[in-house]
Design a protein around this motif. Structure first.
Motif, PDB file in Angstrom:
ATOM      1  N   VAL A  90     -59.685 -52.967 -51.802  1.00  0.00           N
ATOM      2  CA  VAL A  90     -59.821 -54.289 -52.431  1.00  0.00           C
ATOM      3  C   VAL A  90     -58.501 -54.711 -53.078  1.00  0.00           C
ATOM      4  CG1 VAL A  90     -60.962 -55.552 -54.302  1.00  0.00           C
ATOM      5  CG2 VAL A  90     -62.318 -54.152 -52.748  1.00  0.00           C
ATOM      6  N   LYS A  91     -57.847 -53.775 -53.772  1.00  0.00           N
ATOM      7  CA  LYS A  91     -56.561 -54.086 -54.410  1.00  0.00           C
ATOM      8  C   LYS A  91     -55.516 -54.461 -53.362  1.00  0.00           C
ATOM      9  CE  LYS A  91     -57.107 -51.025 -58.383  1.00  0.00           C
ATOM     10  NZ  LYS A  91     -56.657 -49.754 -58.968  1.00  0.00           N
ATOM     11  N   ALA A  92     -55.470 -53.697 -52.275  1.00  0.00           N
ATOM     12  CA  ALA A  92     -54.492 -53.966 -51.218  1.00  0.00           C
ATOM     13  C   ALA A  92     -54.756 -55.320 -50.565  1.00  0.00           C
ATOM     14  CB  ALA A  92     -54.522 -52.849 -50.175  1.00  0.00           C
ATOM     15  N   GLU A  93     -56.032 -55.633 -50.347  1.00  0.00           N
ATOM     16  CA  GLU A  93     -56.371 -56.931 -49.744  1.00  0.00           C
ATOM     17  C   GLU A  93     -56.013 -58.082 -50.663  1.00  0.00           C
ATOM     18  OE1 GLU A  93     -60.508 -56.285 -48.830  1.00  0.00           O
ATOM     19  OE2 GLU A  93     -60.051 -55.773 -46.743  1.00  0.00           O
ATOM     20  N   LYS A  94     -56.212 -57.895 -51.966  1.00  0.00           N
ATOM     21  CA  LYS A  94     -55.877 -58.946 -52.929  1.00  0.00           C
ATOM     22  C   LYS A  94     -54.364 -59.189 -52.948  1.00  0.00           C
ATOM     23  CE  LYS A  94     -58.687 -59.120 -56.371  1.00  0.00           C
ATOM     24  NZ  LYS A  94     -59.413 -58.877 -57.614  1.00  0.00           N
ATOM     25  N   ALA A  95     -53.587 -58.109 -52.933  1.00  0.00           N
ATOM     26  CA  ALA A  95     -52.128 -58.233 -52.931  1.00  0.00           C
ATOM     27  C   ALA A  95     -51.652 -58.898 -51.635  1.00  0.00           C
ATOM     28  CB  ALA A  95     -51.480 -56.868 -53.084  1.00  0.00           C
ATOM     29  N   LEU A  96     -52.275 -58.536 -50.517  1.00  0.00           N
ATOM     30  CA  LEU A  96     -51.905 -59.141 -49.235  1.00  0.00           C
ATOM     31  C   LEU A  96     -52.272 -60.619 -49.221  1.00  0.00           C
ATOM     32  CD1 LEU A  96     -50.852 -58.948 -46.341  1.00  0.00           C
ATOM     33  CD2 LEU A  96     -53.168 -58.335 -45.638  1.00  0.00           C
ATOM     34  N   GLU A  97     -53.390 -60.955 -49.808  1.00  0.00           N
ATOM     35  CA  GLU A  97     -53.822 -62.355 -49.850  1.00  0.00           C
ATOM     36  C   GLU A  97     -52.770 -63.232 -50.541  1.00  0.00           C
ATOM     37  OE1 GLU A  97     -57.354 -64.841 -52.060  1.00  0.00           O
ATOM     38  OE2 GLU A  97     -57.854 -62.862 -51.264  1.00  0.00           O
ATOM     39  N   GLU A  98     -52.250 -62.764 -51.667  1.00  0.00           N
ATOM     40  CA  GLU A  98     -51.222 -63.503 -52.400  1.00  0.00           C
ATOM     41  C   GLU A  98     -49.937 -63.620 -51.568  1.00  0.00           C
ATOM     42  OE1 GLU A  98     -49.696 -65.871 -55.193  1.00  0.00           O
ATOM     43  OE2 GLU A  98     -51.729 -65.064 -55.279  1.00  0.00           O
ATOM     44  N   ALA A  99     -49.533 -62.510 -50.961  1.00  0.00           N
ATOM     45  CA  ALA A  99     -48.316 -62.517 -50.137  1.00  0.00           C
ATOM     46  C   ALA A  99     -48.503 -63.428 -48.924  1.00  0.00           C
ATOM     47  CB  ALA A  99     -47.975 -61.095 -49.690  1.00  0.00           C
ATOM     48  N   THR A 100     -49.690 -63.402 -48.337  1.00  0.00           N
ATOM     49  CA  THR A 100     -49.974 -64.238 -47.168  1.00  0.00           C
ATOM     50  C   THR A 100     -49.929 -65.715 -47.532  1.00  0.00           C
ATOM     51  OG1 THR A 100     -51.380 -62.505 -46.248  1.00  0.00           O
ATOM     52  CG2 THR A 100     -51.681 -64.711 -45.365  1.00  0.00           C
ATOM     53  N   LYS A 101     -50.474 -66.043 -48.699  1.00  0.00           N
ATOM     54  CA  LYS A 101     -50.483 -67.435 -49.147  1.00  0.00           C
ATOM     55  C   LYS A 101     -49.044 -67.963 -49.245  1.00  0.00           C
ATOM     56  CE  LYS A 101     -53.322 -67.864 -52.506  1.00  0.00           C
ATOM     57  NZ  LYS A 101     -53.856 -67.929 -53.874  1.00  0.00           N
ATOM     58  N   ASN A 102     -48.170 -67.210 -49.902  1.00  0.00           N
ATOM     59  CA  ASN A 102     -46.772 -67.616 -50.048  1.00  0.00           C
ATOM     60  C   ASN A 102     -46.055 -67.641 -48.693  1.00  0.00           C
ATOM     61  OD1 ASN A 102     -46.839 -67.989 -52.821  1.00  0.00           O
ATOM     62  ND2 ASN A 102     -46.362 -65.845 -53.222  1.00  0.00           N
ATOM     63  N   TYR A 103     -46.331 -66.659 -47.860  1.00  0.00           N
ATOM     64  CA  TYR A 103     -45.696 -66.562 -46.553  1.00  0.00           C
ATOM     65  C   TYR A 103     -46.075 -67.763 -45.679  1.00  0.00           C
ATOM     66  CZ  TYR A 103     -44.146 -64.504 -42.138  1.00  0.00           C
ATOM     67  OH  TYR A 103     -43.515 -64.257 -40.942  1.00  0.00           O
ATOM     68  N   GLU A 104     -47.356 -68.114 -45.685  1.00  0.00           N
ATOM     69  CA  GLU A 104     -47.808 -69.249 -44.872  1.00  0.00           C
ATOM     70  C   GLU A 104     -47.237 -70.566 -45.384  1.00  0.00           C
ATOM     71  OE1 GLU A 104     -52.065 -68.871 -44.815  1.00  0.00           O
ATOM     72  OE2 GLU A 104     -52.009 -67.373 -43.212  1.00  0.00           O
ATOM     73  N   ARG A 105     -47.156 -70.720 -46.703  1.00  0.00           N
ATOM     74  CA  ARG A 105     -46.548 -71.939 -47.256  1.00  0.00           C
ATOM     75  C   ARG A 105     -45.088 -72.044 -46.830  1.00  0.00           C
ATOM     76  NH1 ARG A 105     -47.739 -72.080 -53.441  1.00  0.00           N
ATOM     77  NH2 ARG A 105     -48.662 -70.056 -53.117  1.00  0.00           N
TER      78      ARG A 105
END
Length: 157
Positions: free
Chosen positions: A65-80
């Motif tokens: 869950v922690k890893a997915e949450k961290a990836l979610e934030e990184a993915t959001k910035n990466y996609e923007r």
């Protein structure tokens, strides 16, 4: 199935028994008895009480869950950044890409760890703490560089 089953074990057991029931050959001797026994086992699995997951599986799921949450934030910035909605400097882009790739790798490792921990019995389980968490990433990286340098120097001699 008397003391209960964790949800993942229940799912695996049901799938296994359903396949076994379907594979019973009607023409074979004792087919009806075999099918009845397998159906009885399946009813036992379906009727088993839900049991809390073992601690090692819970910890592995929490890490996931922690890893997915961290990836979610990184993915959001990466996609923007990828869509041109957010501008970064060259250094920030490098960090962003590295965080994104590392996040994907951590999620994959965490998923594999959950699967591994589900296969283990509580007595044989290993705490999902990595070397990096215990001693710090810098210490692990430094030791790896030293070991690599030693390996190179011993090959030359």
């Amino acid at each position: 199935a008397g003391s209960g089953l964790p949800s993942f074990e229940k799912t695996v057991a049901k799938e296994f028994l359903q396949v076994q029931i379907k594979s019973v050959d009607d023409s074979s001797k004792g087919a009806e008895a075999k099918r009845n026994k397998l159906q009885e086992l399946l009813r036992g699995v379906e009727g088993a009480q839900a049991k809390e997951e073992p601690a090692h599986v819970r910890r592995a799921r929490q890490d996931l869950v922690k890893a997915e949450k961290a990836l979610e934030e990184a993915t959001k910035n990466y996609e923007r950044w990828e869509k041109g909605k957010k501008m970064f400097s060259v250094d920030e882009i490098k960090v962003l890409k590295r965080n994104y790739e590392e996040g994907k790798q951590k999620v994959d490792k965490a998923r594999m760890l959950v699967d591994q921990q589900q296969q283990r019995r509580a007595t044989a389980a290993v705490a999902p703490l990595s070397e990096e968490k215990e001693r710090g990433a810098a210490a692990v990286a430094t030791e790896a560089r030293i070991a690599k340098a030693k390996a190179k120097s011993t090959v030359k001699v």
